[in-house]
Design an enzyme around this catalytic site. Structure first.
Site, mmCIF file in Angstrom:
data_model
loop_
_atom_site.group_PDB
_atom_site.id
_atom_site.type_symbol
_atom_site.label_atom_id
_atom_site.label_comp_id
_atom_site.label_asym_id
_atom_site.label_seq_id
_atom_site.Cartn_x
_atom_site.Cartn_y
_atom_site.Cartn_z
ATOM 1 N N PHE A 7 -2.006 2.688 5.152
ATOM 2 C CA PHE A 7 -1.401 3.461 6.253
ATOM 3 C C PHE A 7 0.024 3.000 6.571
ATOM 4 C CE2 PHE A 7 -5.260 5.206 8.853
ATOM 5 C CZ PHE A 7 -5.706 5.864 7.730
ATOM 6 N N HIS A 90 2.735 -6.661 -1.292
ATOM 7 C CA HIS A 90 3.258 -5.283 -1.306
ATOM 8 C C HIS A 90 4.788 -5.297 -1.316
ATOM 9 C CE1 HIS A 90 4.247 -1.222 -0.049
ATOM 10 N NE2 HIS A 90 3.063 -0.894 -0.553
ATOM 11 N N GLU A 159 2.736 -1.257 -8.774
ATOM 12 C CA GLU A 159 3.434 -0.246 -7.986
ATOM 13 C C GLU A 159 4.939 -0.388 -8.198
ATOM 14 O OE1 GLU A 159 1.079 0.962 -4.281
ATOM 15 O OE2 GLU A 159 1.919 -0.975 -3.820
ATOM 16 N N GLY A 165 6.880 5.756 -1.969
ATOM 17 C CA GLY A 165 7.376 6.545 -0.848
ATOM 18 C C GLY A 165 8.549 7.438 -1.190
HETATM 19 P P1 PGA Z 1 3.350 5.874 -1.602
HETATM 20 O O1 PGA Z 1 3.056 4.332 -1.268
HETATM 21 O O2 PGA Z 1 2.038 6.471 -2.056
HETATM 22 O O3 PGA Z 1 3.843 6.468 -0.312
HETATM 23 O O4 PGA Z 1 4.358 5.895 -2.675
HETATM 24 C C1 PGA Z 1 2.255 3.561 -2.103
HETATM 25 C C2 PGA Z 1 2.138 2.168 -1.568
HETATM 26 O O5 PGA Z 1 3.086 1.699 -0.934
HETATM 27 O O6 PGA Z 1 1.116 1.486 -1.734
#
Ligand code: PGA
Length: 236
Positions: A7, A90, A159, A165
């Site tokens: 979230f 993250h 990621e 994002g």
């Molecule tokens: P996103 O974020 O799906 O908005 O790209 C992924 C994440 O930060 O784990």
């Protein structure tokens, strides 16, 4: 397979409760083939009653049980809500909040000693991706320094920073190649994260060595998140 919702700094306590109850009912309705994780804001923690495949976890914590760390949340506070699953590493914590690899490894080891489930995130910036796969792997392995990749409760999330994002998704060949290279050394489940959504989740989950997804933006809407759980059910 794991389908996880991060979230970030979204949803209130009230809307989180509504989201979790909606998703939990959906899972109870025969959509329980895979593991589901939801990482809400700490202010929304509660003693939720959840299906066995579903866990609510913490996006962040400070590596202490308690103490004088103004503004931080320690393990005593998480224990009150039976939080067992943690996000560590993250990219937003690395790059926006300035967490160093040394601090991230401290958090990892603290959680490991307490036998918590850890989703450990790694990912390269765009300039590194543009330099090619060897540069990417070198960057990623550095993010594993002082991290026990044999920890039995480890889940790794790859990621790419530039895909988080932004609406940009790594291309399928790059995800496959990066996961294959990670798999050479890591037995833990390997998730992909970075602009995963209803429209692309099936293709991403179809990639060899992809054991699930960590979803930000597209997970914040409960119907969309349930759709993604449903699409994941169709993948072996
Ligand atoms: P996103 O974020 O799906 O908005 O790209 C992924 C994440 O930060 O784990």
């Amino acid at each position: 397979m794991v389908v996880a919702a991060n979230f970030k700094t979204n949803h209130t306590r009230a809307s989180t409760t509504e989201f979790i109850s909606f998703v939990n009912d959906f899972i109870a309705n025969g959509n329980d083939k895979h593991q589901v994780r939801i990482y809400p804001c700490a202010t929304a923690f509660d003693n939720f009653t959840l299906q066995s495949v579903c866990k609510v976890g913490a996006q962040n914590f400070y590596p202490v049980d308690n103490g004088s760390f103004t503004g931080e949340v320690g393990f005593d506070q998480l224990a009150e809500f039976d939080i067992d699953s943690l996000l560590i590493g993250h990219s937003e914590r690395r790059h926006i909040l300035g967490e160093s690899q040394e601090f991230i490894a401290r958090k990892f080891n603290f959680a490991k000693e307490r036998n918590k489930e850890i989703i450990y995130c790694v990912g390269e910036p765009l300039a590194v991706r543009e330099a090619g796969i060897e540069a990417v792997m070198q960057y990623l392995w550095e993010q594993f320094s002082d991290i026990d990749i044999t920890y039995p409760r480890l889940i790794v999330a790859y990621e790419p920073v530039w895909a988080i994002g932004t609406g940009l998704v790594a291309n399928i060949e790059d995800i496959a190649q990066t996961h294959a290279r990670l798999r050479e050394k890591i037995d833990a489940p390997l998730l992909y994260g970075g602009s995963v959504k209803v429209e692309n989740i099936s293709e991403i989950l179809g990639v060899a060595n992809c054991d699930g997804v960590l979803v930000g933006t597209a997970s914040w809407q409960k119907e969309a998140f349930c759709n993604m759980i449903k699409l994941a059910q169709m993948i072996q």
